[in-house]
Design a protein around this motif. Sequence first.
Motif, PDB file in Angstrom:
ATOM      1  N   GLU A   1       0.866  -1.177   0.000  1.00  0.00           N
ATOM      2  CA  GLU A   1       0.000   0.000   0.000  1.00  0.00           C
ATOM      3  C   GLU A   1       0.905   1.230   0.000  1.00  0.00           C
ATOM      4  N   LEU A   2       0.722   2.100  -0.999  1.00  0.00           N
ATOM      5  CA  LEU A   2       1.530   3.305  -1.123  1.00  0.00           C
ATOM      6  C   LEU A   2       0.625   4.519  -1.268  1.00  0.00           C
ATOM      7  N   ALA A   3       1.176   5.679  -0.965  1.00  0.00           N
ATOM      8  CA  ALA A   3       0.428   6.926  -1.119  1.00  0.00           C
ATOM      9  C   ALA A   3       0.205   7.215  -2.597  1.00  0.00           C
ATOM     10  N   ASP A   4      -0.940   7.786  -2.920  1.00  0.00           N
ATOM     11  CA  ASP A   4      -1.203   8.211  -4.295  1.00  0.00           C
ATOM     12  C   ASP A   4      -0.101   9.169  -4.720  1.00  0.00           C
ATOM     13  N   GLY A   5       0.340   9.055  -5.966  1.00  0.00           N
ATOM     14  CA  GLY A   5       1.377   9.928  -6.481  1.00  0.00           C
ATOM     15  C   GLY A   5       2.786   9.475  -6.160  1.00  0.00           C
ATOM     16  N   SER A   6       2.943   8.272  -5.596  1.00  0.00           N
ATOM     17  CA  SER A   6       4.282   7.768  -5.279  1.00  0.00           C
ATOM     18  C   SER A   6       5.090   7.584  -6.548  1.00  0.00           C
ATOM     19  N   THR A   7       6.365   7.925  -6.464  1.00  0.00           N
ATOM     20  CA  THR A   7       7.265   7.784  -7.603  1.00  0.00           C
ATOM     21  C   THR A   7       8.076   6.501  -7.476  1.00  0.00           C
ATOM     22  N   VAL A   8       8.797   6.178  -8.533  1.00  0.00           N
ATOM     23  CA  VAL A   8       9.689   5.012  -8.484  1.00  0.00           C
ATOM     24  C   VAL A   8      10.693   5.194  -7.352  1.00  0.00           C
TER      25      VAL A   8
END
Length: 69
Positions: free
Chosen positions: A11-18
């Motif tokens: 689960e990651l925050a929206d807008g997470s980058t590589v």
Amino acid sequence: MRVSVNGEQRELADGSTVADVVGTAVGDANGARGIAVAVDGEVVRRGHWPEVVVADGAEVEILTAVQGG
């Protein structure tokens, strides 16, 4: 959002980058050496990690080079 990182759902925050994904997986994305990343089968060049946003449902593979013969 949920993404698969090396086959494991995260689960990651929206807008997470590589860079964010690598940072959560290996600690420090800036100091990580010998690492390659592919998102949905496409290699992402290291210089683009901070700008490439990972989409919900993406499959991210983080590969680490190992020495040996």
